[in-house]
Design a protein around this motif. Structure first.
Motif, PDB file in Angstrom:
ATOM      1  N   LYS A 138     -33.256 -20.763  35.458  1.00 50.70           N
ATOM      2  CA  LYS A 138     -33.260 -22.220  35.642  1.00 50.70           C
ATOM      3  C   LYS A 138     -34.636 -22.829  35.375  1.00 50.70           C
ATOM      4  N   SER A 139     -35.695 -22.023  35.561  1.00 52.20           N
ATOM      5  CA  SER A 139     -37.057 -22.548  35.345  1.00 52.20           C
ATOM      6  C   SER A 139     -37.805 -21.617  34.399  1.00 52.20           C
ATOM      7  N   ILE A 140     -38.512 -22.217  33.449  1.00 52.51           N
ATOM      8  CA  ILE A 140     -39.140 -21.432  32.372  1.00 52.51           C
ATOM      9  C   ILE A 140     -40.442 -22.108  31.959  1.00 52.51           C
ATOM     10  N   ALA A 141     -41.456 -21.280  31.675  1.00 49.93           N
ATOM     11  CA  ALA A 141     -42.756 -21.806  31.235  1.00 49.93           C
ATOM     12  C   ALA A 141     -43.096 -21.243  29.858  1.00 49.93           C
ATOM     13  N   PHE A 142     -43.455 -22.136  28.943  1.00 48.48           N
ATOM     14  CA  PHE A 142     -43.810 -21.752  27.571  1.00 48.48           C
ATOM     15  C   PHE A 142     -45.306 -21.904  27.342  1.00 48.48           C
ATOM     16  N   PRO A 143     -45.915 -21.012  26.572  1.00 44.93           N
ATOM     17  CA  PRO A 143     -47.266 -21.270  26.074  1.00 44.93           C
ATOM     18  C   PRO A 143     -47.163 -22.024  24.738  1.00 44.93           C
ATOM     19  N   GLY A 144     -48.284 -22.357  24.160  1.00 46.23           N
ATOM     20  CA  GLY A 144     -48.303 -22.957  22.821  1.00 46.23           C
ATOM     21  C   GLY A 144     -48.119 -21.854  21.796  1.00 46.23           C
ATOM     22  N   ILE A 145     -46.865 -21.539  21.509  1.00 48.72           N
ATOM     23  CA  ILE A 145     -46.560 -20.425  20.602  1.00 48.72           C
ATOM     24  C   ILE A 145     -47.195 -20.682  19.227  1.00 48.72           C
ATOM     25  N   SER A 146     -47.848 -19.680  18.711  1.00 47.24           N
ATOM     26  CA  SER A 146     -48.456 -19.649  17.361  1.00 47.24           C
ATOM     27  C   SER A 146     -49.740 -20.465  17.199  1.00 47.24           C
ATOM     28  N   ILE A 147     -50.182 -21.193  18.213  1.00 50.85           N
ATOM     29  CA  ILE A 147     -51.349 -22.072  17.995  1.00 50.85           C
ATOM     30  C   ILE A 147     -52.690 -21.371  18.225  1.00 50.85           C
TER      31      ILE A 147
END
Ligand code: AR6
Length: 176
Positions: A112-121
């Motif tokens: 239900k809860s998810i954290a993303f980084p700045g993928i590929s940056i």
């Protein structure tokens, strides 16, 4: 469903996020690396690498899931963003696919809860202003199509990245 109640942008360290899943910006081997990948493996402990060895890698744009081990997060979703090669090598489609496959996999595991980084940056060199547009577009489109996700965080490691990702959300009047 109000998207601004679900999607947030913050400056922070993804390994500290108390969410069901954090997303790792991994490479095709899934056997660890530098940047956010190194930080996640360090914080999760050696069992994460042991499980990753059983997965047999991951194609660019796809995602795989493991447990979070010593992390506060129960799960780690490992996705592989594209290496920036000037923009004419399918980079935009692959970055979109990396976000979307992570979201789909999360829902398969009832996350239900998810954290993303700045993928590929980072090491992969994707221009941050363009990466921010694609990340926010992909997440918003996914939510608009209907989803059970309640908390999606874009975790920026520095103020520069934060400026781009939060601007993108603000442009849509979604920043809470
Ligand atoms: N929390 C949140 N964001 C972070 C953290 C952290 N703890 N550490 C770094 N970042 P990168 P990529 C930010 O290079 O470009 C690895 O070696 C970082 O400042 O980690 O997808 C993999 O094994 C940047 O804004 O990922 C691959 O070989 C963002 O995370 C390759 O790097 C992504 O930077 C993947 O490169």
């Amino acid at each position: 469903m109000n998207i601004s109640d679900i999607l947030s942008v913050t400056i922070g360290d993804i390994v500290e996020q108390e969410v069901d899943a954090i997303v790792n910006a991994a490479n095709n081997s899934l056997l660890g690396g530098g940047g956010v990948d190194g930080a996640i493996h360090f914080a999760a402990g050696p069992q994460l690498l042991e499980e990753c060895r059983t997965l047999g890698g991951c194609p660019t744009g796809e995602a795989r899931i493991t447990k979070g081990y010593m992390l506060p997060a129960k799960w780690v979703i490992h996705t592989v963003g594209p290496i920036w090669k000037g923009g004419n090598h399918g980079e935009e489609q692959l970055l979109t696919a990396a976000y979307k496959s992570s979201l789909i996999l999360a829902e398969e595991y009832d996350i239900k809860s998810i954290a993303f980084p700045g993928i590929s940056i980072g090491a992969y060199g994707f221009p941050v202003e363009r990466a921010a547009v694609l990340a926010v577009n992909t997440i918003v489109e996914y939510l608009m199509a209907g989803s059970e996700l309640e908390d999606i965080r874009l975790i920026c490691f520095n103020k520069n990245a934060y400026a781009f990702y939060s601007d993108e959300v603000r442009k849509r009047n979604l920043l809470r």
